[in-house]
Enzyme design. Structure first.
Site, PDB file in Angstrom:
ATOM      1  N   CYS A 157      24.348   4.766 -22.644  1.00  0.00           N
ATOM      2  CA  CYS A 157      23.115   5.528 -22.513  1.00  0.00           C
ATOM      3  C   CYS A 157      23.098   6.701 -23.490  1.00  0.00           C
ATOM      4  O   CYS A 157      23.690   7.754 -23.228  1.00  0.00           O
ATOM      5  CB  CYS A 157      22.993   6.034 -21.072  1.00  0.00           C
ATOM      6  N   CYS A 160      21.539   9.934 -22.119  1.00  0.00           N
ATOM      7  CA  CYS A 160      22.377  10.710 -21.197  1.00  0.00           C
ATOM      8  C   CYS A 160      23.511  11.408 -21.949  1.00  0.00           C
ATOM      9  O   CYS A 160      23.818  12.556 -21.671  1.00  0.00           O
ATOM     10  CB  CYS A 160      23.028   9.810 -20.150  1.00  0.00           C
ATOM     11  N   ASP A 161      24.131  10.711 -22.891  1.00  0.00           N
ATOM     12  CA  ASP A 161      25.402  11.189 -23.445  1.00  0.00           C
ATOM     13  C   ASP A 161      25.315  11.701 -24.878  1.00  0.00           C
ATOM     14  O   ASP A 161      26.246  12.359 -25.343  1.00  0.00           O
ATOM     15  CB  ASP A 161      26.447  10.061 -23.382  1.00  0.00           C
TER      16      ASP A 161
END
Ligand code: NAP
Length: 330
Positions: A157, A160-161
């Site tokens: 992701c 997200c990261d």
């Protein structure tokens, strides 16, 4: 007028009689399993049609769009909308229509009796009709290092990261829209993004391809696969191999993002619902599965379109089919 405005304490008016614990409602007309665009849309339509509707949303409501950056192709948002924001809007709209949403995961189902049973860890819910909208999950490369360094460099992701990987070199694996979208997004943070694709042509749409080809930070490695992921506490290197020449190259990177497609979430239904050879649900009649009264919507059966808007469309179709089924079977 609200109690707070009346000058009388809410507590003073409270019923002092002994409390009988409220019994949790477990019987619904329709139970929808999953809360992506298809699940929420199905909820909106079922509730508006007057059905007592439950969505079991799982532990990560919102589906794949929660892991997406900007969505430019969902109608109604002139300037685009961030994926997670779109899902929050859908959830609020669904709740406003009267759908009950419980953030719990279905762990077992029994579709053999006339009233369908859906079990979570703590409850058993019943529905006269069911819509399966469980979507799909990211596919894995299947490398040992992928497990070892999951959360320590390996990610599924970018949204997200990505911000954790500022000023580092990164790898994105895949050649579809997801891979290209993630690679482009990651150039905001990375010094360079290596796009590793097993063929010489991308599967991604032309407009996204062009965006990536014009991005100087993205370096393409064609006909190549990741064969090893190395590191210590965190991943530090990935070895890629050109499958035409067998040449191996070690890339010193801080992160590797896997974007190679998805696996439909159908394990739960395996012995009761007919699945195809890639575990997608087979639809028998419009959105109906092999079991009358059990319907499916979205990426869990759709291997072709897989868009938020088509998933939402399938949710609408499933709800209309449920309405017809419940009308004929009540
Ligand atoms: P996808 O279109 O199925 O692409 C998967 C990619 O990963 C393909 O390039 C495939 O290679 C490669 N791949 C598969 N298994 C692999 C393996 N074991 N090792 C290495 N590479 C592997 O999946 P997606 O990119 O996740 O997209 C899914 C759907 O969502 C698509 O319909 C897409 O259009 C849509 N989507 C849209 C947007 C947007 O419009 N903003 C963003 C993301 C996704 P091959 O090409 O050789 O098969």
């Amino acid at each position: 007028m609200m109690a707070a405005d009346s000058g009388v304490s809410v507590l003073e008016n409270e019923d002092k009689s002994p409390k009988i614990p409220e019994k949790k409602k477990t019987e619904f007309d329709v139970v929808i399993i999953g809360a992506g665009p298809s699940g929420y849309t199905a909820g909106i339509y079922c509730s508006r049609a007057g059905y007592d509707t439950l969505i079991l949303s799982g532990i990560l409501p919102g589906g794949q769009l929660v892991n997406t950056t900007e969505v430019e192709n969902y109608p109604g948002f002139e300037k685009g909308i961030m994926g997670p924001d779109l899902m929050i809007e859908m959830r609020k709209q669904t709740q406003r229509m009267g759908t009950t949403i419980i953030d719990d995961e279905a762990v077992d189902v029994d579709f053999r009796s006339s009233t369908f049973k859906i079990l979570t860890g703590s409850e058993e819910y019943e529905g006269r009709a069911v819509i399966i909208a469980t979507g799909a999950n990211p596919r894995k490369l299947g490398l040992e290092g992928e497990k070892t360094f999951a959360g320590k460099g390996v990610s599924y992701c970018a949204t997200c990261d990505g911000p954790f990987f500022r000023n580092q070199e990164l790898i994105v694996v895949g050649g579809g829209d997801s891979a290209i979208e993630e690679a482009t997004f990651l150039t905001k943070f990375a010094t360079r993004v290596h796009l590793v694709h097993r063929r010489k042509e991308l599967r991604a749409s032309k407009v996204m391809q062009e965006r990536a080809f014009n991005n100087e930070k993205i370096k393409f490695h064609w006909d190549s696969e990741v064969i090893n992921i190395k590191g210590d506490q965190k991943m530090q290197q990935a070895v890629i191999k050109n499958i035409k020449t067998n040449e191996e190259t070690a890339l010193d990177v801080g992160g590797l993002f896997v974007a190679i497609g998805h696996q439909p979430n159908t394990k739960l239904f395996k012995n009761q619902i007919d699945l195809d050879d890639e575990d997608y649900i087979i639809l028998k009649n419009k959105t109906q599965t092999n079991i009358e009264g059990v319907f499916a919507a979205g990426d869990v059966h759709d291997r072709t379109y897989r868009q938020a808007i088509t998933a939402a469309g399938f949710g609408c179709m499933a709800a209309i089919d449920v309405d017809k089924y419940l009308t004929e079977n009540s």
